[in-house]
Each structure stands twice: as structure tokens, then as C-alpha cells.
Write a protein that holds these residues in place. Structure first.
Motif, mmCIF file in Angstrom:
data_model
loop_
_atom_site.group_PDB
_atom_site.id
_atom_site.type_symbol
_atom_site.label_atom_id
_atom_site.label_comp_id
_atom_site.label_asym_id
_atom_site.label_seq_id
_atom_site.Cartn_x
_atom_site.Cartn_y
_atom_site.Cartn_z
ATOM 1 N N ARG A 155 91.211 3.961 105.119
ATOM 2 C CA ARG A 155 90.943 2.582 105.535
ATOM 3 C C ARG A 155 91.378 1.539 104.516
ATOM 4 N N PHE A 156 91.386 1.929 103.234
ATOM 5 C CA PHE A 156 91.596 0.923 102.179
ATOM 6 C C PHE A 156 93.056 0.844 101.722
ATOM 7 N N ARG A 157 93.968 1.294 102.576
ATOM 8 C CA ARG A 157 95.408 1.210 102.268
ATOM 9 C C ARG A 157 95.741 1.892 100.944
ATOM 10 N N ILE A 158 95.109 3.039 100.749
ATOM 11 C CA ILE A 158 95.532 3.934 99.665
ATOM 12 C C ILE A 158 96.474 4.942 100.312
ATOM 13 N N GLY A 159 95.928 5.688 101.264
ATOM 14 C CA GLY A 159 96.767 6.506 102.130
ATOM 15 C C GLY A 159 97.328 5.661 103.278
ATOM 16 N N ASP A 160 98.229 6.282 104.012
ATOM 17 C CA ASP A 160 98.918 5.563 105.093
ATOM 18 C C ASP A 160 98.133 5.663 106.401
ATOM 19 N N GLY A 270 96.603 -8.306 99.514
ATOM 20 C CA GLY A 270 97.500 -7.331 98.899
ATOM 21 C C GLY A 270 98.639 -6.942 99.823
ATOM 22 N N ASP A 271 99.146 -5.763 99.619
ATOM 23 C CA ASP A 271 100.319 -5.283 100.353
ATOM 24 C C ASP A 271 99.882 -4.502 101.609
ATOM 25 N N TYR A 272 100.822 -4.227 102.465
ATOM 26 C CA TYR A 272 100.637 -3.349 103.645
ATOM 27 C C TYR A 272 99.634 -3.928 104.654
ATOM 28 N N VAL A 273 99.263 -5.186 104.521
ATOM 29 C CA VAL A 273 98.204 -5.732 105.371
ATOM 30 C C VAL A 273 98.690 -5.884 106.810
ATOM 31 N N ASP A 274 99.862 -6.467 106.968
ATOM 32 C CA ASP A 274 100.306 -6.810 108.316
ATOM 33 C C ASP A 274 100.590 -5.582 109.178
ATOM 34 N N GLN A 275 100.998 -4.478 108.546
ATOM 35 C CA GLN A 275 101.295 -3.278 109.343
ATOM 36 C C GLN A 275 100.082 -2.378 109.569
ATOM 37 N N HIS A 276 98.909 -2.773 109.053
ATOM 38 C CA HIS A 276 97.711 -1.985 109.338
ATOM 39 C C HIS A 276 96.758 -2.831 110.184
ATOM 40 N N PRO A 277 96.581 -2.444 111.438
ATOM 41 C CA PRO A 277 95.898 -3.303 112.417
ATOM 42 C C PRO A 277 94.526 -3.795 111.960
ATOM 43 N N ARG A 278 93.752 -2.947 111.287
ATOM 44 C CA ARG A 278 92.416 -3.362 110.891
ATOM 45 C C ARG A 278 92.491 -4.537 109.914
#
Lengths: 341, 341
Positions: A155-160, A270-278
Motif C-alpha cells: 500500500r505504501f508504494r514500496i512494492g509495486d 512523493g513518486d508513483y502517486v498518479d499510477q497507484h489508484p489509492r
């Protein structure tokens, strides 16, 4: 020789208490609890228990008055103060103030880094987290939830995202370029504490009591702490002089956002926010709140770290390997707002 | 003039980082978790929860791997180090490391006082207390107990035993001459946290991990922390170089007491102990253990504070109004044992 001697003597005196560049010089440090209420429990059977193996039995009365819903804060006051107001660091869900202490891989966290920048820092544990303690089912009529190893990792954008955790380290799918110290993920899990889903109002009440005790101040909020922070600021706009919201997991009440018209706010992602729906969903809520603050006459600055060339940040920005660089981004904003030298 | 100028310049440099007599100068501070194990839970239904009002739903899986039974420690390292070993402060039952921080009435606690005496201090939260977090019923198959207002008041020699508490302050029977800051009893209750009756082995295992990480050291133990401390010392006699046991609620294993033959120990007791059966019982166990240590070739010093003219101390000695005086008694013993300058 006389003047030299005087100089040397004075120097010697100063040197005995002198601190090196890496030392932390405090004019004070301490802790306190704040908030809370007395709850009454009745009608439960009294038990006899043995608290200590081999020790005498004693009465345990589950009835009576209980102190509940207080919270804990620890403060550090640097000698060389440069922040004009206290800086309060509020943690996210399922976590405690430890979030801001030494990182899971043993580097200095934001508590130390902002202390070194000259801020009076207050790190707190919200109601039902850490040293705040928690109430029992007789008072809250609910049970806490516990996070397994996969949960924050995914959930915390450590893993994909979902399915990225594996108990086999070689099979874990870490996000490319991730700055989280994933080799210390075990230590991160040790920082995790249970949380309740029913205590938001109690948490907010205790935070208001904290603000009433310590502020005017600047709030530095993370994740779930953002929701609480914005709602507390809506209630105490005269005391919350600025907000730094680090990936706030949702925001305050849009209908009350105008309360923040004199409270400059920084929202940091931070990063990867837009591609992770939550996270995209939380960010959308944050930005809608930002728009409402602005419509009410306030100012909200938004920094997407990748936009300024800082990449790879997980949800636990303050523990990521570049946590000092992000602290500098925040410090620069605070200085720009006239809140620190 | 030149030498004077050099002296002044050097002085100026030192003064910029100089600390006043009341300041605390640290060469480092931080925190960590230690110990713990991975527990597996399976066969429970997965739920969908909303973590944040208005936020997206997410999966809560009560199955999988959980980090449990770790503990937390925070450390402060004074620049002007005078203690020869780290000093580890372990709290009692239903409490956390907060025991040693600011007192309920806002004075400096033993953390600050021993830091000022030049000790590297490690204050910890045992397994299931405070920032250590706790495991759920799926792992521990037990529930915690909660203390009502009457319980510590009546048991900890603040009030005069059973029946001395009343919700009406005018009807509370405080022990005559009591040093506990009874006017701040509300704040003391805010420090209270739930505890389990089934976790002793897990607590001891984590303390052993702490000792393996931080020691050789001196242990300063309070109440339930005494039981754990003596048992840990029996397992790690080479690493525990001295013990200060403050009203240990029972002691170690008499059959293993000889392990402490090279670990000088101070047992310290407050006032009103002999006339309160529960405390008299604990003290008897402590003194029997002391005799066993001595029989094994070790040394145990026992100080009953009233015998040296220090009266009125409750079970919470480190929070009592004369806590600095008691810290001095302990410091004197430590210096006498060659453990500090």
C-alpha cells in the motif's frame, strides 16, 4: 602575556561546555500527556489476578473510572533556535511518533534533522497509538486492526501494489528506483502498531488539546495525520500558523476550508502517486481541499517531488534514503514563508 | 593586541556553540526497535475496510506474517560522558519508558537527571507497552487488563491501601507525608497503558536482544522491570555489569542467583513498605534473592530510604517530589562501584 591568559582562561571555560558541529545542544527536553476524559465502567465482575509469578494475588476491578483518549508528546528545544514557532510532527495511521525518529536503517530522521535546523520539535503519539495508551472494549466497543507484512509494503508504494509482497525476499517486486530502505523493512514492521477504525473524534479532540497547550505553531502532518491536522486547523485557525502536509490521506472539511485563509499550506507528494489508484484518490481529495482553501482566500503550495527532480519516494518519505533532501525542500518553503531564519 | 584577538576569535567560535550550565549537550540521540519474531496467522476471513472517511476502500487481510514481540528503545548520549557504561532504564507493569521522563507534575525525571550526570541513557518500552506495539488475540490468545483510577492509587502507596481512593478528592486518604505529586494524579493515569498477563517470556526475550545490542551496561529496574531485569542478567551475566533495582516486584530465579556473582546490585525501597502486605511480600522475595546472590559470591546492597532519612516515598520513586535526591543516592552508589566519575 596577561591578555592572552585571560583569553585562554575564558576560552577554556567556554570549551568545557562547547559543543562540536555534530552535537545537539538543547535548552530543554521532556514529555507530557494531554487531553483525555474519564470513562465510567460498571457491572463487570471483579477478578483476582496474580500480577507477578510467585507474587501475592491482587484484585482486578474492571469497573470504575478510567482515564482514556489522552495523547502523548515529547519535545526537544534546541539552544540555537531558528524556527519562529514550535514544529509539531504528527504521524500516520498504524504508526507512532517513531515515524520521525531514527529511520529503519539507522539514519537520522526528521526529528533530528529539523532540530538541527533550529526548530523546537514536538513529536507525538495520537490517541490509541504508542505511549498514548488505549481504552478497552468496555469503553470503545471495538477492536483494533493489525497489519501484516504485505500490507504496508503493497500500500505504501514500496512494492509495486497488490501482490508485490512475498515472504521470499527474492520474489518481492520493489518499485523501480524506490528510495525506501527496503533492506530494513523488518525494522519498519516493528514500528507498526495496531489501530482502531472508530476513534477519529477522540484523536481530533486530543490533538486540539495539544494545539491549545503548545501553539501557535507549525503542523507537519503525514498521511492519516493530515486528515486530523486539517480538521484541527479548521477549529484552531488562529493557532495553526502554517501546515506542511506530507501525502495527507484525504484532507479536512471542504465546507470549512476557508478557515485556513491565514494558514499557508504546503502539500507534498512523493513518486508513483498518479499510477497507484489509492494514492491518486487521496491526492484528488487533497487538491480539491486546496482549491477550497484558495477559494476562501488562502494559499496552498503543491510540490510533486518528481516535478522538481526528486524521484523514487515511497509513502514513508521521512524514512526514505533521501529524507534529508526532502527535509531541505520543506525547510526552504518554511523559510520562504518567514517562519524560520 | 594580536594574542588577545586570537583568544577572542577562538572564544567567539567556541561561544557560538557554547552551552549554558542548564543546557543538555548530546553527541547523539535516536531510537530503534529490537527483538521480535514473525508470527503466522491463517484461516481468517479477509475484510474490506475504509481506513479514512470518504477515502477508497481497501483490503484488510488478518492472515499472513506479522511482526510481533519486538520492543522499543530511545537513547540519549551526553557529550560530557561520565558514566562508564550505558544506563538502561526499564519500567514497571502497565507503564512505559515515560516513567522516567518528565514527572506528572512537570519536573525533570530520571532520564534528564542521569543524562545531566553524564550517563548514556536508554529508555525503553517493553513488549506490548507503548511504542513497542502489541500482538492481537490471533497471536497471543489473551486480552490485556486495564487499570482504573483506584488501582495504582491504592496499590502504589500513594493512598493508604485498599479503599483509600475516592472520586471525590476531599475523601481520598493519601498516606501521611507522601512524596508523590498527588495533585497530578490525573497525569499519572494518562501514562498508564494496558498490560497482558501472558507475555513474560516474550518480554524477557526482547530484553535479552536489547542487552545483546547495547551492553555491557548498567540496568536500572523498576517494579515488574526488576523481575525481567534479574532474569535477563542471569542469562547475560557478562553483559550486565551492575543492577539498580528500585522496588523490584519479586526478583529472579533463586536457583540461578549465583550467575550474578560479578554483578554488584543495589536494591532500593521507599517508605511504607513494611506496613503494606503486598510490598512487604515483594520485598521478602527480593531479600531472599539477595541472600542467594550473596551465597553465590555476589554482592547486594540494600537501602531502605527511610533508614537514611529519606521519607514518604511511594512506589513511583522516580516521580516523587524528592526524585532528584533519590537519583543522587543511586549515583553515589554507582560512583562507589567505580561505574562513574
Amino acid at each position: 602575556m596577561r591578555p592572552v591568559l585571560i583569553g585562554m582562561v575564558l576560552l577554556g571555560f567556554a570549551a568545557s561546555a562547547a559543543a562540536g558541529e555534530d552535537d545537539i545542544v538543547l535548552r530543554g527536553m521532556g514529555s507530557f500527556h494531554v487531553g483525555g476524559r474519564i470513562a465510567e465502567v460498571s457491572g463487570k465482575p471483579v477478578r483476582e489476578i496474580v500480577r507477578v509469578p510467585g507474587g501475592p494475588p491482587s484484585k482486578l476491578d474492571p469497573n470504575g473510572q478510567f482515564m482514556v483518549e489522552q495523547m502523548y508528546a515529547q519535545y526537544f528545544l534546541p539552544k540555537n533556535r531558528k524556527g519562529k514557532l514550535p514544529l509539531l510532527m504528527w504521524h500516520g495511521g498504524g504508526l507512532t511518533g517513531v515515524t520521525y525518529e531514527t529511520t529503519p536503517d539507522g539514519r537520522e530522521g526528521w526529528l533530528n534533522l529539523f532540530l538541527r535546523k533550529g526548530w523546537d520539535v514536538y513529536v507525538s503519539d495520537a490517541v490509541e497509538r504508542g505511549r498514548a495508551g488505549f481504552a478497552g472494549p468496555d469503553v470503545w466497543q471495538s477492536e483494533p486492526i493489525f497489519l501484516n507484512y504485505a500490507d504496508p509494503f503493497e500500500r505504501f508504494r514500496i512494492g509495486d501494489g497488490e501482490g508485490s509482497w512475498s515472504s521470499d525476499p527474492s520474489k518481492r517486486k520493489v518499485l523501480t528506483g524506490n528510495q525506501f530502505p527496503v533492506e530494513a523493512y523488518d525494522n519498519y514492521m516493528k514500528q507498526s502498531v495496531p489501530r482502531w477504525l472508530s476513534t477519529d473524534n477522540a484523536i481530533i479532540a486530543a490533538y486540539v488539546a495539544l494545539v491549545d497547550k503548545v501553539c501557535p505553531c507549525v503542523l507537519l502532518l503525514h498521511s492519516q495525520g493530515g486528515i486530523f491536522g486539517f480538521k484541527v486547523a479548521e477549529q484552531r485557525p488562529d493557532k495553526v500558523k502554517a501546515i506542511v502536509a506530507v501525502e495527507s490521506a484525504s484532507a479536512g472539511n471542504v465546507a470549512k476550508a476557508a478557515a485556513l485563509k491565514a494558514t499557508p499550506t504546503l502539500m507534498l507528494f512523493g513518486d508513483y502517486v498518479d499510477q497507484h489508484p489509492r494514492w491518486a484518490a487521496y491526492k484528488k481529495i487533497d487538491l480539491e481541499y486546496a482549491a477550497a482553501v484558495r477559494a476562501g482566500g488562502g494559499t496552498v503550495d503543491v510540490i510533486n517531488l518528481p516535478d522538481i527532480g526528486i524521484k523514487g519516494n515511497s509513502h514513508m518519505l521521512m524514512q526514505d534514503k533521501n529524507n534529508a533532501e526532502i527535509a531541505d525542500v520543506i525547510q526552504k518553503w518554511l523559510v520562504g514563508r518567514g517562519l524560520a531564519e
